[in-house]
Enzyme design. Structure first.
Site, short mmCIF file in Angstrom:
data_model
loop_
_atom_site.label_atom_id
_atom_site.label_comp_id
_atom_site.label_asym_id
_atom_site.label_seq_id
_atom_site.Cartn_x
_atom_site.Cartn_y
_atom_site.Cartn_z
N HIS A 111 34.23 23.13 -22.50
CA HIS A 111 35.59 22.57 -22.49
C HIS A 111 35.64 21.24 -21.76
CE1 HIS A 111 37.42 26.86 -23.29
NE2 HIS A 111 36.82 26.33 -24.34
N CYS A 148 36.66 7.33 -24.24
CA CYS A 148 37.58 6.42 -24.92
C CYS A 148 38.44 7.22 -25.90
CB CYS A 148 36.76 5.36 -25.67
SG CYS A 148 37.83 4.26 -26.62
N CYS A 192 35.53 4.29 -29.18
CA CYS A 192 35.03 2.96 -29.56
C CYS A 192 33.51 2.87 -29.49
CB CYS A 192 35.65 1.88 -28.66
SG CYS A 192 34.98 1.87 -26.98
N SER A 234 39.21 35.65 -19.75
CA SER A 234 40.12 36.59 -20.42
C SER A 234 39.87 36.65 -21.93
CB SER A 234 41.57 36.17 -20.16
OG SER A 234 41.83 34.92 -20.78
N ASN A 284 34.61 41.37 -14.10
CA ASN A 284 36.01 40.95 -14.12
C ASN A 284 36.83 42.03 -13.43
OD1 ASN A 284 38.73 40.19 -15.04
ND2 ASN A 284 37.70 38.97 -16.63
N GLU A 317 39.69 42.80 -14.25
CA GLU A 317 40.59 43.37 -15.28
C GLU A 317 39.83 43.59 -16.58
OE1 GLU A 317 43.56 44.18 -14.50
OE2 GLU A 317 43.61 43.13 -12.57
P1 OAD Z 1 42.08 32.86 -17.74
O1 OAD Z 1 43.05 32.42 -16.70
O2 OAD Z 1 42.59 33.11 -19.12
O3 OAD Z 1 41.35 34.19 -17.27
C1 OAD Z 1 40.76 34.30 -16.00
C2 OAD Z 1 40.02 35.63 -15.94
O4 OAD Z 1 39.36 35.70 -14.67
C3 OAD Z 1 40.92 36.85 -16.05
O5 OAD Z 1 40.34 37.76 -16.98
C4 OAD Z 1 40.90 37.44 -14.64
O6 OAD Z 1 41.04 38.86 -14.63
C5 OAD Z 1 39.53 37.00 -14.15
N1 OAD Z 1 39.37 36.88 -12.70
C6 OAD Z 1 40.31 36.57 -11.76
N2 OAD Z 1 39.75 36.50 -10.55
C7 OAD Z 1 38.43 36.79 -10.70
C8 OAD Z 1 37.31 36.87 -9.83
N3 OAD Z 1 37.44 36.65 -8.52
N4 OAD Z 1 36.09 37.16 -10.35
C9 OAD Z 1 35.95 37.38 -11.69
N5 OAD Z 1 36.97 37.32 -12.55
C10 OAD Z 1 38.20 37.02 -12.07
O7 OAD Z 1 40.89 31.77 -17.72
P2 OAD Z 1 39.76 31.53 -18.82
O8 OAD Z 1 39.39 32.79 -19.49
O9 OAD Z 1 38.68 30.76 -18.16
O10 OAD Z 1 40.67 26.06 -21.88
O11 OAD Z 1 40.52 30.61 -19.84
C11 OAD Z 1 39.79 30.13 -20.93
C12 OAD Z 1 40.29 28.79 -21.33
O12 OAD Z 1 41.68 28.85 -21.58
C13 OAD Z 1 40.17 27.71 -20.27
O13 OAD Z 1 38.88 27.12 -20.21
C14 OAD Z 1 41.18 26.72 -20.71
C15 OAD Z 1 42.31 27.66 -21.06
O14 OAD Z 1 43.19 27.21 -22.02
C16 OAD Z 1 41.01 24.79 -22.14
O15 OAD Z 1 41.73 24.14 -21.40
C17 OAD Z 1 40.40 24.27 -23.40
#
Ligand code: OAD
Length: 277
Positions: A132, A140, A144, A218, A242, A244
């Protein structure tokens, strides 16, 4: 929180260490950086949960919004960059570095995180696929031909949500053509590709994986779900860390792998220690 690593998983990691060919793919999301103090996206205090007065927060992560309001989007990204650069890698990141040191070319890291903490911790650029993007970099907007460049170190430092970009706007221009530079991240109205986001490399890594270790995501985005589905179909052992349940914990359990219900910092150091010969 104490999490027990099952005996079969200990055995699988010991075998990974002994083997000359077996490959480990680690795939991380925002959860691994939560213990460094960076908000996740969809958690209680998540970036996509807390809105701004004017916009739905996810709109900030679209090219359509950047085309309309580049300074507002930059303000949001500089604020987030300030949060990232005030943070430091945690023991979970350190453990992933230890895994790479133990396995060398048999290791690959796919991260959705744009915070750069895996690289700062010491994972190699070559084996880290930032699918990501990286919030420290700009590219750019009209492509470009200039390769992405690093933002000046001080940009975003001390920014609070909603601060205006002000005179810094001049430092966000493309040095190649003078047009807008844009954050080097993937937005919701854009597609993965190989050149910027290692799309093909990530899928290839999934095909070759013997163990897929998923941490703190998630399962809301497309490429990570593809990586999980490919690994499952190819018979890799899937392990999900995780607090959850999520789609990867379901994949892990469906394929005879493990769901370790806890935080990255609780579990990763122990798994890394199993790779020490
Ligand atoms: P999320 O915020 O969707 O999910 C975070 C996950 O981390 C959840 O499943 C939590 O349960 C878990 N979590 C929380 N604390 C934790 C810990 N201490 N150890 C392990 N797990 C823990 O974030 P992402 O799944 O990373 O993309 O989201 C994916 C993408 O969605 C991001 O990269 C971003 C977003 O839109 C873009 O911006 C393109």
């Amino acid at each position: 929180m104490s999490v027990t690593v099952p005996v079969e998983l200990r055995r699988a990691f010991a075998e990974l260490a002994q083997s000359a060919r077996a490959r480990l793919v680690v795939m991380t999301g925002a959860g691994i950086s939560a213990e460094s103090g960076i908000p996740t996206f969809r958690g209680k205090d998540g970036y996509w949960t807390i809105g701004s007065a004017e916009y739905h927060p996810q709109e900030m992560a679209t090219h359509a919004m950047f085309a309309r309001e580049p300074e507002a989007v930059w303000s949001w990204y500089l604020y987030r960059r300030g949060v990232c650069r005030a943070a430091e890698p945690n023991v979970g990141h350190d453990a992933v570095v230890e895994m790479e040191r133990a396995l060398g070319d048999r290791f690959c890291l796919i991260t959705q995180n744009v915070d750069g903490l895996h690289l700062i911790a010491g994972n190699s650029q070559a084996r880290t696929y930032e699918i990501h993007g990286n919030i420290d970099f700009v590219r750019c907007d009209v492509d470009c031909g200039r390769t992405p460049w690093r933002l000046d170190d001080d940009l975003g430092r001390g920014f609070v949500r909603g601060d205006s970009v002000g005179a810094d706007v001049a430092r966000l221009r493309c040095p190649g053509c003078g047009g807008w530079g844009r954050p080097h991240v993937l937005w919701f109205d854009e597609y993965y590709d190989e050149a910027h986001f290692r799309f093909d490399s990530s899928r290839r890594a999934a095909v070759a994986a013997d163990v897929l270790l998923v941490v703190g995501t998630s399962g809301a985005t497309n490429l990570p779900m593809q990586v999980g589905a490919i690994a499952l179909q190819k018979g890799a052992l899937i392990v999900d860390i995780n607090p959850e349940p999520n789609p990867f914990s379901q994949m892990a359990l469906a394929g005879g792998g493990s769901f370790l219900r806890g935080s990255g910092g609780d579990v990763l150091p122990e798994l890394a220690s199993l790779l020490r010969r």
